[in-house]
Scaffold this active site. Structure first.
Site, PDB file in Angstrom:
ATOM      1  N   SER A  86       0.824  -1.204   0.000  1.00 60.28           N
ATOM      2  CA  SER A  86       0.000   0.000   0.000  1.00 60.28           C
ATOM      3  C   SER A  86       0.863   1.262   0.000  1.00 60.28           C
ATOM      4  O   SER A  86       1.684   1.457  -0.892  1.00 60.28           O
ATOM      5  CB  SER A  86      -0.974  -0.028   1.184  1.00 60.28           C
ATOM      6  OG  SER A  86      -1.902   1.027   1.114  1.00 60.28           O
ATOM      7  N   HIS A 196      -8.172   0.361  -0.644  1.00 58.41           N
ATOM      8  CA  HIS A 196      -8.026  -0.710  -1.628  1.00 58.41           C
ATOM      9  C   HIS A 196      -9.342  -1.330  -2.069  1.00 58.41           C
ATOM     10  O   HIS A 196      -9.501  -2.553  -2.111  1.00 58.41           O
ATOM     11  CB  HIS A 196      -7.018  -1.753  -1.135  1.00 58.41           C
ATOM     12  CG  HIS A 196      -5.709  -1.130  -0.814  1.00 58.41           C
ATOM     13  ND1 HIS A 196      -4.915  -0.551  -1.786  1.00 58.41           N
ATOM     14  CD2 HIS A 196      -5.090  -0.898   0.365  1.00 58.41           C
ATOM     15  CE1 HIS A 196      -3.854  -0.013  -1.215  1.00 58.41           C
ATOM     16  NE2 HIS A 196      -3.943  -0.206   0.095  1.00 58.41           N
TER      17      HIS A 196
END
Length: 310
Positions: A86, A196
């Site tokens: 991430s 996400h």
């Protein structure tokens, strides 16, 4: 024998983690550079209060990752592979020399602001252990069919370590459903945004437009993304990955597998966590030596890495 650096994502933070970085010239220089670039003292970003802010957490993780990568490089330990989970991808891009540190900090700040503004409260992530992605997807579909707010597969960190995103009430209901279906654990993470998944599609589009003129270059070492779990070789590919990764599922296990199958034999996880180290140790115990920088004095880390690299 080759070295890979792994950079953790949001959820790895803990109070005081920037103050626990090694006492090293490269670390001090990195902290000073970050403070100058952002116009604030970055050592204020790791307090209990500050860590409630997505912006503070994401900037702090980027600073910590780059600082330790530079401290290792100062000792002659330059990574051949870099991968970040991430927001960790930003520190990976800086370490691969695809993006300047200053530009990365500004882009991370914008990313975090967009994420925070999109869903200021009432959303987040939950980790489910003991079920496969297929099982989690099936439970999510059943949850939706029964009228629940949607939950999304956000991270596939390992074959049976899945993170889901959604609203607070949806995550609570889904966690109960997962435990009833045989999950070993289902718990909320220290993340206050639904990362996400498609809930951040608009924010990703805004960051893509904002970042179109930031200079990127081809990486000098191998940069592995965590959307497709593959090496990216061009400046534009890395720009697109960083700008859009907030809306796509993190396929960390695929990225880790590519790093190891490409020949990385020593993995070092940047502070502040050791989740990525634990995953590597569990699933690739014979293939690699995995070390969490936050668990070792810097001098000892350097000595172990040198010895294992031969």
């Amino acid at each position: 024998m080759t070295l890979a650096l792994l950079f953790p994502g949001q959820g790895a933070q803990s109070p005081g983690f920037l103050h626990k970085l090694p006492q090293h010239d490269a670390v001090r220089a990195t902290l000073a550079e970050a403070s100058a670039a952002l116009g604030l003292d970055v050592l204020t970003l790791d307090s209990d209060d500050s860590l409630r802010s997505t912006v503070a957490v994401q900037i702090g993780l980027t600073v910590a990752g780059v600082a330790v990568a530079r401290a290792l490089a100062h000792e002659g330990l330059v990574a051949q592979f870099c991968a970040g989970l991430s927001v960790g991808a930003y520190a990976a891009a800086v370490t691969c020399e695809a993006l300047s540190f200053g530009d990365a900090l500004h882009m991370v700040r914008k990313r975090a602001e967009l994420m925070e503004n999109a869903w200021p409260s009432g959303y987040g992530l939950a980790a489910v252990a003991g079920l496969s992605e297929t099982q989690v997807e099936a439970l999510a579909q059943a949850h939706a069919r029964e009228g629940g707010e949607p939950v999304y597969v956000a991270n596939v960190n390992a074959p049976r370590q899945i993170v889901v995103a959604g609203a607070d009430a949806a995550l609570a209901a889904f966690s109960a459903r997962a435990l009833a279906a045989g999950a070993r654990k289902a718990q909320r993470l220290m993340v206050a945004v639904p990362s996400h998944c498609e809930l951040l599609a608009d924010a990703a589009d805004k960051l893509t437009a904002w970042a179109k003129d930031i200079p990127f270059t081809a990486p000098r070492s191998v940069y592995v993304d965590n959307r497709g779990g593959r090496p990216l070789h061009s400046a534009n590919a890395i720009r697109a990955d960083l700008a859009t990764n907030m809306r796509y599922t993190v396929r960390w296990y695929d990225a880790l597998t590519v790093v190891i199958e490409s020949g990385a034999s020593v993995l070092v996880e940047a502070p502040p966590g050791q989740v990525l180290t634990d995953i590597a140790r569990e699933h690739y115990p014979e293939e690699t030596t995995a070390l969490a920088a936050s668990t070792l004095p810097h001098e000892r880390l350097v000595a172990i890495v040198r010895r294992r690299l031969g």
